[in-house]
Write a protein that holds these residues in place. Sequence first.
Motif, PDB file in Angstrom:
ATOM      1  N   MET A  82       0.847  -1.202   0.000  1.00 12.98           N
ATOM      2  CA  MET A  82       0.000   0.000   0.000  1.00 12.98           C
ATOM      3  C   MET A  82       0.878   1.247   0.000  1.00 12.98           C
ATOM      4  N   VAL A  83       0.406   2.264  -0.662  1.00 14.58           N
ATOM      5  CA  VAL A  83       1.127   3.527  -0.766  1.00 14.58           C
ATOM      6  C   VAL A  83       0.983   4.298   0.543  1.00 14.58           C
ATOM      7  N   SER A  84       2.044   4.955   0.951  1.00 15.79           N
ATOM      8  CA  SER A  84       2.006   5.791   2.142  1.00 15.79           C
ATOM      9  C   SER A  84       1.446   7.162   1.777  1.00 15.79           C
ATOM     10  N   ALA A  85       0.565   7.671   2.607  1.00 11.22           N
ATOM     11  CA  ALA A  85      -0.034   8.983   2.367  1.00 11.22           C
ATOM     12  C   ALA A  85       1.034  10.066   2.304  1.00 11.22           C
ATOM     13  N   SER A  86       2.153   9.883   2.974  1.00 10.50           N
ATOM     14  CA  SER A  86       3.214  10.892   2.998  1.00 10.50           C
ATOM     15  C   SER A  86       3.876  11.069   1.634  1.00 10.50           C
ATOM     16  N   GLU A  87       3.684  10.114   0.714  1.00  7.40           N
ATOM     17  CA  GLU A  87       4.246  10.223  -0.633  1.00  7.40           C
ATOM     18  C   GLU A  87       3.442  11.178  -1.511  1.00  7.40           C
ATOM     19  N   ILE A  88       2.221  11.471  -1.111  1.00  5.47           N
ATOM     20  CA  ILE A  88       1.311  12.284  -1.926  1.00  5.47           C
ATOM     21  C   ILE A  88       1.377  13.730  -1.451  1.00  5.47           C
ATOM     22  N   GLN A  89       1.694  14.613  -2.403  1.00  5.94           N
ATOM     23  CA  GLN A  89       1.863  16.028  -2.095  1.00  5.94           C
ATOM     24  C   GLN A  89       0.814  16.860  -2.832  1.00  5.94           C
ATOM     25  N   GLU A  90       0.536  18.041  -2.292  1.00  9.06           N
ATOM     26  CA  GLU A  90      -0.385  18.963  -2.949  1.00  9.06           C
ATOM     27  C   GLU A  90       0.115  19.293  -4.350  1.00  9.06           C
ATOM     28  N   HIS A  91      -0.809  19.477  -5.250  1.00 12.19           N
ATOM     29  CA  HIS A  91      -0.572  19.889  -6.641  1.00 12.19           C
ATOM     30  C   HIS A  91       0.007  18.789  -7.531  1.00 12.19           C
ATOM     31  N   MET A  92       0.069  17.552  -7.034  1.00 10.48           N
ATOM     32  CA  MET A  92       0.516  16.450  -7.890  1.00 10.48           C
ATOM     33  C   MET A  92      -0.609  16.096  -8.853  1.00 10.48           C
ATOM     34  N   GLU A  93      -0.236  15.757 -10.078  1.00 10.42           N
ATOM     35  CA  GLU A  93      -1.209  15.302 -11.054  1.00 10.42           C
ATOM     36  C   GLU A  93      -1.643  13.882 -10.708  1.00 10.42           C
ATOM     37  N   VAL A  94      -2.933  13.601 -10.873  1.00 12.57           N
ATOM     38  CA  VAL A  94      -3.488  12.270 -10.641  1.00 12.57           C
ATOM     39  C   VAL A  94      -3.866  11.682 -11.997  1.00 12.57           C
ATOM     40  N   ARG A  95      -3.315  10.506 -12.291  1.00 17.24           N
ATOM     41  CA  ARG A  95      -3.554   9.839 -13.573  1.00 17.24           C
ATOM     42  C   ARG A  95      -4.226   8.492 -13.346  1.00 17.24           C
ATOM     43  N   SER A  96      -5.116   8.163 -14.256  1.00 11.90           N
ATOM     44  CA  SER A  96      -5.819   6.879 -14.186  1.00 11.90           C
ATOM     45  C   SER A  96      -4.942   5.766 -14.741  1.00 11.90           C
ATOM     46  N   LEU A  97      -5.403   4.535 -14.598  1.00  9.76           N
ATOM     47  CA  LEU A  97      -4.692   3.365 -15.100  1.00  9.76           C
ATOM     48  C   LEU A  97      -4.445   3.458 -16.601  1.00  9.76           C
ATOM     49  N   ASP A  98      -5.396   4.063 -17.318  1.00  8.62           N
ATOM     50  CA  ASP A  98      -5.250   4.213 -18.762  1.00  8.62           C
ATOM     51  C   ASP A  98      -4.500   5.493 -19.151  1.00  8.62           C
ATOM     52  N   GLY A  99      -3.846   6.135 -18.176  1.00 10.47           N
ATOM     53  CA  GLY A  99      -2.976   7.276 -18.439  1.00 10.47           C
ATOM     54  C   GLY A  99      -3.652   8.624 -18.559  1.00 10.47           C
ATOM     55  N   GLU A 100      -4.952   8.674 -18.310  1.00  6.46           N
ATOM     56  CA  GLU A 100      -5.688   9.928 -18.455  1.00  6.46           C
ATOM     57  C   GLU A 100      -5.569  10.781 -17.199  1.00  6.46           C
ATOM     58  N   HIS A 101      -5.468  12.086 -17.393  1.00  6.32           N
ATOM     59  CA  HIS A 101      -5.468  13.036 -16.279  1.00  6.32           C
ATOM     60  C   HIS A 101      -6.875  13.054 -15.678  1.00  6.32           C
ATOM     61  N   VAL A 102      -6.981  12.766 -14.375  1.00  2.00           N
ATOM     62  CA  VAL A 102      -8.298  12.797 -13.727  1.00  2.00           C
ATOM     63  C   VAL A 102      -8.401  13.874 -12.657  1.00  2.00           C
ATOM     64  N   GLY A 103      -7.291  14.544 -12.357  1.00  2.00           N
ATOM     65  CA  GLY A 103      -7.356  15.608 -11.369  1.00  2.00           C
ATOM     66  C   GLY A 103      -5.994  16.007 -10.853  1.00  2.00           C
ATOM     67  N   THR A 104      -6.035  16.935  -9.908  1.00  2.00           N
ATOM     68  CA  THR A 104      -4.843  17.433  -9.238  1.00  2.00           C
ATOM     69  C   THR A 104      -5.100  17.380  -7.743  1.00  2.00           C
ATOM     70  N   VAL A 105      -4.125  16.919  -6.990  1.00  2.00           N
ATOM     71  CA  VAL A 105      -4.271  16.807  -5.536  1.00  2.00           C
ATOM     72  C   VAL A 105      -4.435  18.196  -4.928  1.00  2.00           C
ATOM     73  N   ASP A 106      -5.515  18.385  -4.180  1.00  2.00           N
ATOM     74  CA  ASP A 106      -5.692  19.590  -3.370  1.00  2.00           C
ATOM     75  C   ASP A 106      -4.998  19.346  -2.036  1.00  2.00           C
ATOM     76  N   HIS A 107      -5.411  18.272  -1.363  1.00  2.00           N
ATOM     77  CA  HIS A 107      -4.776  17.849  -0.112  1.00  2.00           C
ATOM     78  C   HIS A 107      -5.322  16.485   0.292  1.00  2.00           C
ATOM     79  N   LEU A 108      -4.746  15.914   1.330  1.00  2.00           N
ATOM     80  CA  LEU A 108      -5.267  14.667   1.876  1.00  2.00           C
ATOM     81  C   LEU A 108      -6.412  14.997   2.811  1.00  2.00           C
ATOM     82  N   GLU A 109      -7.459  14.245   2.718  1.00  2.00           N
ATOM     83  CA  GLU A 109      -8.646  14.403   3.560  1.00  2.00           C
ATOM     84  C   GLU A 109      -8.629  13.242   4.544  1.00  2.00           C
TER      85      GLU A 109
END
Length: 79
Positions: free
Chosen positions: A1-28
């Motif tokens: 499992m991925v550690s939440a600490s690896e995820i930073q604000e403003h990172m691009e989020v990509r789907s399995l098929d490589g499509e841009h699905v969003g940008t990280v605002d923050h961890l909730e």
Amino acid sequence: MVSASEIQEHMEVRSLDGEHVGTVDHLEGSDRIKLTKNDSPDGEHHHLIPLDWVDHVDAHVHLSKNASDVRAQWTHVAN
């Protein structure tokens, strides 16, 4: 499992098929990623995705679901 600490604000989020699905605002909390509403398809709502959907993190957050599945299953947040 991925550690939440690896995820930073403003990172691009990509789907399995490589499509841009969003940008990280923050961890909730400790188990969800809140995406920016400016990058949302409707431009008005934040969306939440579970940390369980993250396959791996490098310069981007890579999900284990296709873009259509992500958009069908994410949680809408009004603000």
